[in-house]
Design a protein around this motif. Sequence first.
Motif: not given
Length: 43
Positions: A3-19
């Motif tokens: 699967d893939t996720e598009n994380v907003p460019l300014g977002e911390n990847i680890a924080a986004y993943f956890k949330r």
Amino acid sequence: MRDTENVPLGENIAAYFKREVLPHAPDAWIDEEKSKIGYENTV
């Protein structure tokens, strides 16, 4: 499973993943070798 996720460019990847991912898929993980940083043109 893949699967893939598009994380907003300014977002911390680890924080986004956890949330955003782990609450729905607690066994999910990130393959750092396949991670890419950039942006997508949606025009």
